[in-house]
Design an enzyme around this catalytic site. Structure first.
Site, mmCIF file in Angstrom:
data_model
loop_
_atom_site.group_PDB
_atom_site.id
_atom_site.type_symbol
_atom_site.label_atom_id
_atom_site.label_comp_id
_atom_site.label_asym_id
_atom_site.label_seq_id
_atom_site.Cartn_x
_atom_site.Cartn_y
_atom_site.Cartn_z
ATOM 1 N N GLY A 208 -0.057 35.660 -13.111
ATOM 2 C CA GLY A 208 -1.378 35.567 -13.763
ATOM 3 C C GLY A 208 -2.282 36.855 -13.485
ATOM 4 O O GLY A 208 -1.644 37.923 -12.754
ATOM 5 N N LEU A 209 -3.154 37.234 -14.286
ATOM 6 C CA LEU A 209 -3.954 38.386 -14.021
ATOM 7 C C LEU A 209 -4.369 38.670 -12.853
ATOM 8 O O LEU A 209 -4.368 37.802 -11.861
ATOM 9 C CB LEU A 209 -5.320 38.202 -15.028
ATOM 10 N N GLY B 217 -6.942 39.035 -9.813
ATOM 11 C CA GLY B 217 -8.202 38.209 -9.715
ATOM 12 C C GLY B 217 -7.972 36.652 -10.114
ATOM 13 O O GLY B 217 -8.958 35.958 -9.951
ATOM 14 N N CYS B 218 -6.964 36.198 -11.023
ATOM 15 C CA CYS B 218 -6.947 34.930 -11.081
ATOM 16 C C CYS B 218 -6.732 34.005 -10.078
ATOM 17 O O CYS B 218 -7.055 32.795 -10.161
ATOM 18 C CB CYS B 218 -5.779 34.840 -11.940
ATOM 19 N N GLY B 219 -6.261 34.403 -8.811
ATOM 20 C CA GLY B 219 -6.216 33.392 -7.608
ATOM 21 C C GLY B 219 -4.811 33.485 -6.984
ATOM 22 O O GLY B 219 -4.462 32.470 -6.151
ATOM 23 N N SER C 295 -3.109 35.138 -4.844
ATOM 24 C CA SER C 295 -2.825 35.251 -3.378
ATOM 25 C C SER C 295 -3.399 34.208 -2.772
ATOM 26 O O SER C 295 -3.100 33.692 -1.670
ATOM 27 C CB SER C 295 -3.467 36.683 -2.986
ATOM 28 N N SER D 46 3.269 40.143 -12.581
ATOM 29 C CA SER D 46 4.327 39.997 -13.346
ATOM 30 C C SER D 46 4.199 39.758 -15.028
ATOM 31 O O SER D 46 4.436 38.622 -15.257
ATOM 32 C CB SER D 46 5.219 38.804 -12.701
HETATM 33 N N1 LIG Z 1 -2.417 48.887 -13.563
HETATM 34 C C1 LIG Z 1 -2.613 47.933 -12.632
HETATM 35 N N2 LIG Z 1 -2.219 46.565 -13.360
HETATM 36 C C2 LIG Z 1 -2.232 45.392 -12.290
HETATM 37 N N3 LIG Z 1 -2.707 45.395 -11.169
HETATM 38 C C3 LIG Z 1 -2.904 46.589 -10.678
HETATM 39 C C4 LIG Z 1 -2.759 47.920 -11.314
HETATM 40 N N4 LIG Z 1 -3.207 48.848 -10.310
HETATM 41 C C5 LIG Z 1 -3.244 48.361 -9.207
HETATM 42 N N5 LIG Z 1 -3.368 47.057 -9.308
HETATM 43 C C6 LIG Z 1 -2.910 46.113 -8.104
HETATM 44 O O1 LIG Z 1 -1.813 45.966 -7.860
HETATM 45 C C7 LIG Z 1 -1.562 44.388 -7.750
HETATM 46 C C8 LIG Z 1 -0.463 44.189 -8.896
HETATM 47 O O2 LIG Z 1 0.794 44.592 -8.257
HETATM 48 P P1 LIG Z 1 2.138 43.522 -8.688
HETATM 49 O O3 LIG Z 1 3.154 44.228 -7.970
HETATM 50 O O4 LIG Z 1 1.793 42.138 -8.646
HETATM 51 O O5 LIG Z 1 2.088 44.000 -10.360
HETATM 52 S S1 LIG Z 1 3.375 43.720 -11.287
HETATM 53 O O6 LIG Z 1 3.908 42.404 -10.994
HETATM 54 O O7 LIG Z 1 4.287 44.679 -11.164
HETATM 55 O O8 LIG Z 1 2.737 44.010 -12.798
HETATM 56 C C9 LIG Z 1 -2.741 43.919 -8.342
HETATM 57 O O9 LIG Z 1 -2.713 42.898 -7.321
HETATM 58 P P2 LIG Z 1 -3.598 41.288 -7.667
HETATM 59 O O10 LIG Z 1 -5.061 41.653 -7.942
HETATM 60 O O11 LIG Z 1 -3.410 40.634 -6.184
HETATM 61 O O12 LIG Z 1 -2.791 40.836 -8.925
HETATM 62 C C10 LIG Z 1 -3.771 44.950 -8.180
HETATM 63 O O13 LIG Z 1 -4.657 44.978 -6.766
HETATM 64 N N1 LIG Z 2 -10.342 28.210 -7.793
HETATM 65 C C1 LIG Z 2 -10.301 29.204 -7.238
HETATM 66 N N2 LIG Z 2 -8.611 29.511 -6.927
HETATM 67 C C2 LIG Z 2 -8.477 30.740 -6.590
HETATM 68 N N3 LIG Z 2 -9.272 31.652 -6.346
HETATM 69 C C3 LIG Z 2 -10.536 31.414 -6.304
HETATM 70 C C4 LIG Z 2 -11.022 30.294 -6.649
HETATM 71 N N4 LIG Z 2 -12.395 29.965 -6.916
HETATM 72 C C5 LIG Z 2 -12.637 31.520 -6.424
HETATM 73 N N5 LIG Z 2 -11.731 32.275 -6.279
HETATM 74 C C6 LIG Z 2 -11.812 33.610 -5.678
HETATM 75 O O1 LIG Z 2 -11.211 34.530 -6.702
HETATM 76 C C7 LIG Z 2 -10.631 35.572 -5.887
HETATM 77 C C8 LIG Z 2 -9.098 35.633 -6.172
HETATM 78 O O2 LIG Z 2 -8.494 36.601 -5.687
HETATM 79 P P1 LIG Z 2 -7.078 36.717 -5.158
HETATM 80 O O3 LIG Z 2 -6.508 35.453 -4.629
HETATM 81 O O4 LIG Z 2 -6.675 38.103 -4.757
HETATM 82 O O5 LIG Z 2 -6.406 36.658 -6.830
HETATM 83 P P2 LIG Z 2 -5.203 37.462 -7.204
HETATM 84 O O6 LIG Z 2 -4.233 37.464 -6.218
HETATM 85 O O7 LIG Z 2 -4.714 36.833 -8.562
HETATM 86 O O8 LIG Z 2 -5.354 39.093 -7.851
HETATM 87 C C9 LIG Z 2 -10.875 35.380 -4.574
HETATM 88 O O9 LIG Z 2 -12.080 36.090 -4.203
HETATM 89 C C10 LIG Z 2 -11.135 33.997 -4.362
HETATM 90 O O10 LIG Z 2 -12.096 33.531 -3.201
#
Ligand SMILES: Nc1ncnc2c1ncn2[C@@H]1O[C@H](COP(=O)(O)OS(=O)(=O)O)[C@@H](OP(=O)(O)O)[C@H]1O
Ligand SMILES: Nc1ncnc2c1ncn2[C@@H]1O[C@H](COP(=O)(O)OP(=O)(O)O)[C@@H](O)[C@H]1O
Length: 242
Positions: A52-53, A55-57, A59, A143
């Site tokens: 997922g995107l 910030g989608c949740g 982790s 991914s």
């Molecule tokens: N260009 C770009 N696009 C997406 N994400 C970015 C980028 N640059 C840095 N980040 C940070 O790196 C985390 C994503 O790494 P991933 O290894 O999961 O990416 S991928 O699966 O290879 O697409 C991702 O983590 P999450 O926010 O937890 O998803 C970001 O914190």
């Molecule tokens: N229902 C929910 N599920 C997951 N994350 C949530 C939810 N509601 C709020 N959040 C918040 O959204 C953010 C998601 O961040 P994170 O888990 O790092 O996402 P990702 O790993 O996809 O980038 C966290 O700050 C988390 O506290």
């Protein structure tokens, strides 16, 4: 060093400078079987793949599920995008602190489509090994490409059986992710400070056949969503009652 060509190289071939190394690598069966390990652990090894995107949740939910699994006495482990990119899949700038520039450029990974492909390939191989060791292996990576995720599914299921790979689509709308922006990355991406940012300047291919689809709903907590996955792990007999 020998100047003789290797046995499997034809000196007249255009490829003579590149012997096919794969011919010299032979699979060695493990003495302890996967079934034996799984029987000890009272669970089946599997890969729970969160996509997922940013910030989608992913982790947050994966960590909550990991906590619940350990609480129940299951053997689980968690691989997370940001963390894996500090080591196994580090960027060139990090590798350059220990290795020369050529090495860092060759093996360091960024966020181009081909670098993401290699990132997911490496992680896919690691999750396959962990599942073969009997672990409930949680993997949380953006991914964004369907083909890369499908390849991991193939690798994991080829090493085990169909059903060993569960794709979890954390389907949170882009607007919600942007509003959360826990690391301030969307702000930077919109300002043009981060290139190839998924959802802003790079594509995200949503799964078409995810085993578990976590659709965003206001009021739904990470614990609710992790609990839904845990229920599925029991229903699919990945976890035995203990
Ligand atoms: N260009 C770009 N696009 C997406 N994400 C970015 C980028 N640059 C840095 N980040 C940070 O790196 C985390 C994503 O790494 P991933 O290894 O999961 O990416 S991928 O699966 O290879 O697409 C991702 O983590 P999450 O926010 O937890 O998803 C970001 O914190
Ligand atoms: N229902 C929910 N599920 C997951 N994350 C949530 C939810 N509601 C709020 N959040 C918040 O959204 C953010 C998601 O961040 P994170 O888990 O790092 O996402 P990702 O790993 O996809 O980038 C966290 O700050 C988390 O506290």
């Amino acid at each position: 060093m020998s100047t003789q060509p290797a046995d499997n190289v034809n000196p007249t071939d255009d490829n003579s400078s590149k012997p096919d190394i794969s011919q010299n690598i032979v699979w060695h069966e493990d003495t302890v079987s996967r079934e034996r390990r799984e029987s000890n652990l009272k669970q089946r090894g599997c890969v729970v793949w969160f996509t997922g995107l940013s910030g989608c949740g992913k982790s947050t939910i994966a960590n909550e599920l990991d906590r619940m699994l350990v609480e129940q006495g299951a053997a689980s482990t968690l691989l997370d995008g940001d963390n894996v990119r500090h080591g196994l899949c580090a960027p060139p700038s990090v590798l350059a602190t220990e290795h020369d520039d050529e090495f860092a450029e060759r093996f360091g990974l960024g966020f181009s489509a081909v670098d993401r492909e290699e990132n997911i390939r490496r992680i896919g191989a690691v999750t396959g090994l962990m599942a073969s060791a009997g672990l409930v292996t949680l993997a949380a990576f953006v991914s964004p490409y369907r083909r890369d995720r499908d390849r991991v599914r193939q690798v994991v299921e080829a090493a085990g059986q169909p059903g060993d790979f569960l794709e979890v689509f954390v389907d949170t709308p882009l607007e919600v992710c942007q509003q959360r922006d826990p690391k301030g990355l969307y702000k930077k991406a919109i300002a043009g400070e981060i290139k190839n940012f998924t959802g802003i300047s790079d594509p995200y291919e949503a799964p078409q056949k995810a085993e578990i689809h976590l659709k965003f709903a206001a009021g739904m907590t990470p614990a609710d969503q992790a609990g839904e996955i845990l229920k599925q792990l029991h229903e699919r007999k990945i976890l035995q009652s203990r």
